[in-house]
Design an enzyme around this catalytic site. Structure first.
Site, PDB file in Angstrom:
ATOM      1  N   SER A 126      40.190  29.073  45.103  1.00 38.92           N
ATOM      2  CA  SER A 126      40.809  30.288  45.618  1.00 38.92           C
ATOM      3  C   SER A 126      41.530  30.095  46.945  1.00 38.92           C
ATOM      4  O   SER A 126      42.449  30.833  47.251  1.00 38.92           O
ATOM      5  CB  SER A 126      39.772  31.399  45.742  1.00 38.92           C
ATOM      6  OG  SER A 126      38.705  30.994  46.572  1.00 38.92           O
ATOM      7  N   HIS A 134      41.230  33.199  39.326  1.00 39.00           N
ATOM      8  CA  HIS A 134      42.674  33.089  39.555  1.00 39.00           C
ATOM      9  C   HIS A 134      43.424  32.462  38.377  1.00 39.00           C
ATOM     10  O   HIS A 134      44.598  32.135  38.501  1.00 39.00           O
ATOM     11  CB  HIS A 134      42.938  32.273  40.819  1.00 39.00           C
ATOM     12  CG  HIS A 134      42.387  32.923  42.044  1.00 39.00           C
ATOM     13  ND1 HIS A 134      43.056  33.906  42.734  1.00 39.00           N
ATOM     14  CD2 HIS A 134      41.197  32.766  42.675  1.00 39.00           C
ATOM     15  CE1 HIS A 134      42.322  34.309  43.760  1.00 39.00           C
ATOM     16  NE2 HIS A 134      41.182  33.636  43.744  1.00 39.00           N
ATOM     17  N   LYS A 161      42.232  40.490  39.822  1.00 37.74           N
ATOM     18  CA  LYS A 161      43.401  39.731  40.263  1.00 37.74           C
ATOM     19  C   LYS A 161      44.563  39.950  39.289  1.00 37.74           C
ATOM     20  O   LYS A 161      45.117  41.021  39.281  1.00 37.74           O
ATOM     21  CB  LYS A 161      42.995  38.290  40.513  1.00 37.74           C
ATOM     22  CG  LYS A 161      42.242  38.274  41.865  1.00 37.74           C
ATOM     23  CD  LYS A 161      41.261  37.230  42.114  1.00 37.74           C
ATOM     24  CE  LYS A 161      40.509  37.581  43.408  1.00 37.74           C
ATOM     25  NZ  LYS A 161      39.323  36.780  43.625  1.00 37.74           N
TER      26      LYS A 161
HETATM   27  C1  LIG Z   1      38.044  37.025  44.135  1.00 38.39           C
HETATM   28  C2  LIG Z   1      37.081  36.050  43.612  1.00 38.39           C
HETATM   29  C3  LIG Z   1      35.829  36.449  43.158  1.00 38.39           C
HETATM   30  C4  LIG Z   1      35.311  37.850  43.335  1.00 38.39           C
HETATM   31  O1  LIG Z   1      35.829  38.725  42.404  1.00 38.39           O
HETATM   32  P1  LIG Z   1      35.812  40.279  42.726  1.00 38.39           P
HETATM   33  O2  LIG Z   1      36.018  40.909  41.400  1.00 38.39           O
HETATM   34  O3  LIG Z   1      36.915  40.537  43.693  1.00 38.39           O
HETATM   35  O4  LIG Z   1      34.463  40.579  43.314  1.00 38.39           O
HETATM   36  C5  LIG Z   1      35.021  35.501  42.580  1.00 38.39           C
HETATM   37  N1  LIG Z   1      35.405  34.217  42.477  1.00 38.39           N
HETATM   38  C6  LIG Z   1      36.597  33.795  42.923  1.00 38.39           C
HETATM   39  C7  LIG Z   1      36.968  32.358  42.754  1.00 38.39           C
HETATM   40  C8  LIG Z   1      37.471  34.691  43.515  1.00 38.39           C
HETATM   41  O5  LIG Z   1      38.639  34.268  43.974  1.00 38.39           O
END
Ligand SMILES: *Cc1c(COP(=O)(O)O)cnc(C)c1O
Length: 383
Positions: A182, A210, A240
């Site tokens: 991320s 992602h 996302k």
């Molecule tokens: C954003 C993210 C999360 C968390 O997801 P949310 O639905 O925003 O709580 C988990 N793992 C990774 C790799 C992320 O980038």
């Protein structure tokens, strides 16, 4: 001042002195890649809404219609009375996209990891995790009570070495990694990790937050060159590229049934609002039918990396590592003056000495804006 006030004040002062204090800035998004902050219209390069689906008329309409029909909230945990009928449709669509028997939707990605990992591993078990795994994978590992060992980022030999030395002393073993990292935007070697997992009888779990919607025809990082990697636990988020909210696990029927029975963040937390689930269903339908939309974020990221003379982007995330937290903040402030919103990412989110600007590219970005951003950064690098 009482001791609580004293503690908070002193801690904030200490963080501020290290340039590590954080602020919540009001930021409204209403259209495309634009964010409104302090009354200024900025082109945002720090939003994970890769396909701009949070703004899509069909997605918004789905949320409105479901809210009208079922109300604004789920009213209870899914295990009690919060399991409204839209969940089944969403879980079926997710399982189909990911090529698994079933799927389970959680309140968020963070909650998914805090629920899944302790349901599968506990004291006497081993977790082997990539060093750059997302904070919530690590938090899930900690909560599980299993022994956690960390391998150097994307270093398969190190992972295998840890397993060779330690695996036999534990009952079950989970290997944890982000599919797309991320803060770095690079990909895990998922095919090779799947082989390591087979070699040491470990269960591979990837966090595809992602990847879904933007890599491999939208199917995410466990699909490589048209082939599905042997990843029995595909976790991810709907917040996302899917543009809404919620987390999920795609896995076999038995594993998903166990998770529904044992994951505490599913059992003891309220179901998602019907409007959120309905909008995720609408988003997935758009992802399936629009190949050009799915391909756009990576194409935009590559336009930027080419303009910056950086290695080709592997995902819509591109870091520009500047090292020092103060310099990252100064570059971010410079860009904001020029109309671009790019957040500086600092420790402890990233390792000490690797403060960075993190750019995310979305289908809503215009090529001319990407070119202008790259030109500004090239100039800044020279000073
Ligand atoms: C954003 C993210 C999360 C968390 O997801 P949310 O639905 O925003 O709580 C988990 N793992 C990774 C790799 C992320 O980038």
């Amino acid at each position: 001042m009482n001791s609580l006030e004293k503690f908070a004040t002193a801690k904030l002062a200490e963080l501020e002195a290290q340039n590590l204090r954080r602020w919540l800035a009001e930021t409204d998004r209403t259209d495309g890649a634009i964010a409104i902050r302090n009354g200024q219209r900025l082109i945002s390069f720090c939003c994970n809404d890769y396909l701009n689906l949070s703004q899509h008329p069909e997605v918004k309409q789905a949320a409105i219609a479901a809210t009208g029909r079922f109300g604004a909230g789920a009213g209870a945990s899914r295990l009690v009375s919060g399991n409204h009928s839209l969940y089944r449709e969403l879980e079926t669509a997710l399982a189909r996209l990911k090529g698994t028997e079933d799927a389970c939707v959680f309140g968020s990605g963070y909650l998914a990891n805090l629920g899944i990992i302790p349901a599968l591993a506990g004291p006497g078990d081993l977790i082997v995790a990539d060093a750059l795994s997302h904070a919530c994978l690590m938090a899930g590992g900690k909560l599980s009570g299993a022994e956690t060992l960390v391998f150097r980022h994307n270093d398969l030999d190190h992972a295998a070495e840890l397993l060779r030395t330690h695996r036999s002393q534990y009952r079950h073993c989970l290997i944890l990694t982000d599919g797309v990292f991320s803060m770095d935007g690079d990909l895990a070697p998922v095919m090779a990790l799947a082989q390591v997992a087979r070699d040491f009888e470990a269960w591979l779990m990837t966090d595809d937050a992602h990847g879904i919607g933007v890599l491999a025809e939208g199917r995410g990082s466990s699909f490589v060159d048209g082939k599905k990697a042997d990843v029995p636990l595909q976790m991810g988020t709907l917040s996302k590229a899917v543009g809404t909210y919620g987390g999920y696990l795609c896995a076999s029927r038995a594993v998903v049934d166990l998770i529904r029975t044992r994951a505490r963040t599913l059992i003891y937390s309220t179901g998602l609002p019907p409007g959120v689930v309905a909008s995720a269903i609408a988003s997935l339908a758009i992802i399936l039918r629009e190949p050009e939309l799915r391909a756009a974020p990576l194409q935009k990221a590559r336009r930027f990396t080419r303009a910056m003379n950086l290695p080709d982007a592997q995902s819509p995330i591109v870091p520009l590592i500047v090292g020092d937290a103060a310099r990252a903040l100064a570059l971010s402030a410079m860009l904001e003056k020029k109309g671009f919103l790019v957040t500086a990412i600092r420790p402890p989110t990233v390792p000490q000495g690797t403060a960075r600007l993190r750019f995310t590219f979305t289908a809503a970005h215009r090529d001319a804006d990407i070119d202008r951003l790259a030109a500004l950064l090239r100039d800044a690098e020279l000073t």
